[in-house]
Design an enzyme around this catalytic site. Structure first.
Site, PDB file in Angstrom:
ATOM      1  N   SER A 124      38.172  35.206  38.528  1.00  0.00           N
ATOM      2  CA  SER A 124      39.221  35.012  39.530  1.00  0.00           C
ATOM      3  C   SER A 124      39.228  33.579  40.036  1.00  0.00           C
ATOM      4  O   SER A 124      38.179  32.942  40.111  1.00  0.00           O
ATOM      5  CB  SER A 124      38.969  35.967  40.709  1.00  0.00           C
ATOM      6  N   TYR A 149      33.190  39.511  47.657  1.00  0.00           N
ATOM      7  CA  TYR A 149      33.964  39.801  46.433  1.00  0.00           C
ATOM      8  C   TYR A 149      34.016  38.549  45.557  1.00  0.00           C
ATOM      9  O   TYR A 149      33.656  38.589  44.377  1.00  0.00           O
ATOM     10  CB  TYR A 149      35.381  40.261  46.790  1.00  0.00           C
ATOM     11  N   LYS A 153      32.234  37.453  41.682  1.00  0.00           N
ATOM     12  CA  LYS A 153      32.927  36.863  40.521  1.00  0.00           C
ATOM     13  C   LYS A 153      32.172  35.613  40.064  1.00  0.00           C
ATOM     14  O   LYS A 153      31.912  35.408  38.887  1.00  0.00           O
ATOM     15  CB  LYS A 153      34.379  36.512  40.868  1.00  0.00           C
TER      16      LYS A 153
END
Ligand code: WQD
Length: 338
Positions: A124, A149, A153
């Site tokens: 991402s 989050y 990644k």
């Protein structure tokens, strides 16, 4: 090719499975359905005429994953499975670190056991943290993530990168998505967030069908052309085709590589709302709210590298995405719930 797609019942996963099946690849899905519905499998069958083999479960369930690899000699894996709600990750960091990291570690271990050496990872743009210049290239610094989050990644990229140092025969492609929007043009599959949508487009479509009274615009005092946040919105079908292109490239090249998947264009919140209203002849009531914590002002991609090395370009427009999102939401007012 025989491809395992983890999280293949999800938003981006399901659109990628459709494109793989249309290109005559064999697909096996593992998905715990924590953020997806089994109905999507029937929709995939309707679109492609094929039903992917499906296993319900978690990637970190090593016994289950091993049993799947025993039955299916995979050529490659596309790893989507992971929790993705930014706000929830701040409230429940251990849930995110355990699920998103352990799944990758177990996947790599089982891939090694069965000599599977091609991996595409769903990364991402969030790994760029708070960037200092635009557009973003793959050479720009990463790691200044602002939530668990995003940290997962970033950490997954490190795990896979170091694994590739120890296993030079491995081909691993990190695909850094910018902001996926839109739905399949049939309106049969699309984004189906559980509860209140975190992301902009599904919130807009829920306002448009009357499920929400208005859209909250999180800040109009950013240093941007109209004060609202700017992002690089990429149609989910273009994103899916980027995964197909990555698999094709990995047929001929080992090693660890990173690509931005975006359009190269920035669009503000107000510009996206206006595009949606114009494309679909609907009105979206707005309420300006304070900035959302953790948001950045601007974020869009330099896609020169992915265009050149993957032979891939995002061709669908913002209007295409607005029309396709609206068609999906109109045909499925409650998502995949019957
Ligand atoms: C976009 C813009 C908001 C909702 C995150 C993740 C990323 C990716 C997509 C995870 C921002 C504004 C939003 C709303 C608003 N993967 N906004 N009202 O935060 O850029 O990216 O989701 O799913 O990795 O970081 O996407 O759609 O939440 O926000 O004004 O109700 O829309 O402030 O400017 P984001 P988003």
């Amino acid at each position: 090719m025989r491809v395992l797609v983890t999280g293949g019942a999800g938003y981006i996963g399901s659109h990628t499975v459709v494109e793989l099946l249309l290109q005559k690849q064999e697909v096996v899905i593992i998905d715990d359905l924590s953020n997806a519905k089994e109905e999507v499998l029937r929709r995939i069958q309707t679109i492609t005429g094929k039903t992917p083999i499906f296993y319900r479960g978690q990637v970190q369930d090593e016994a289950l994953l091993t049993s799947i690899f025993k039955v299916h000699p995979f050529d490659a894996v596309i790893h989507f499975a992971g929790y993705k709600a930014v706000g929830e990750s701040v409230e429940k960091p251990l849930k995110y670190f355990e699920n998103n990291l352990l799944s990758t570690i177990v996947l790599l271990r089982v891939m090694e056991q069965f000599n599977v050496k091609k991996l595409v990872f769903s990364s991402s743009a969030t790994v760029y943290g708070t960037p200092t210049k635009m557009p973003l290239t793959e050479a720009d610094p990463i790691g200044g993530t602002t939530n668990p989050y995003g940290a997962t990644k970033f950490m997954n990229e490190l795990i896979i990168k170091d694994y590739c140092v120890a296993h030079p025969e491995m081909a691993a492609t990190m695909l850094r998505y910018f902001n996926p929007i839109g739905a399949h043009p049939t309106g049969l599959i699309g984004e189906d967030p559980q509860g209140i949508p975190n992301n902009l487009m599904p919130f807009i479509t829920q306002v448009a069908i009357g499920k929400r009274p208005h859209l909250n615009v999180f800040g109009n005092d950013y240093p941007t052309r109209d004060g609202t946040g700017i992002r690089d919105y990429i149609h989910v079908v273009d994103l899916a085709l980027g995964h197909v292109a990555s698999l094709e490239k990995m047929q001929h090249a080992a090693g660890y590589v990173v690509y931005n998947l975006g359009t190269g264009k920035g669009t503000s919140v107000l510009e996206l709302v206006h595009a949606f209203e114009t494309a679909n002849q609907v009105s979206i009531p707005l309420q300006i709210q304070p900035r959302r914590s953790g948001d950045i002002a601007e974020n869009y991609a330099d896609c020169t590298k992915s265009n050149r090395e993957l032979g891939w370009v995002a061709t669908r427009t913002l209007v295409d995405a607005c029309r396709d999102s609206w068609k999906w939401q109109s045909k499925n007012p409650s998502g995949y719930e019957s």
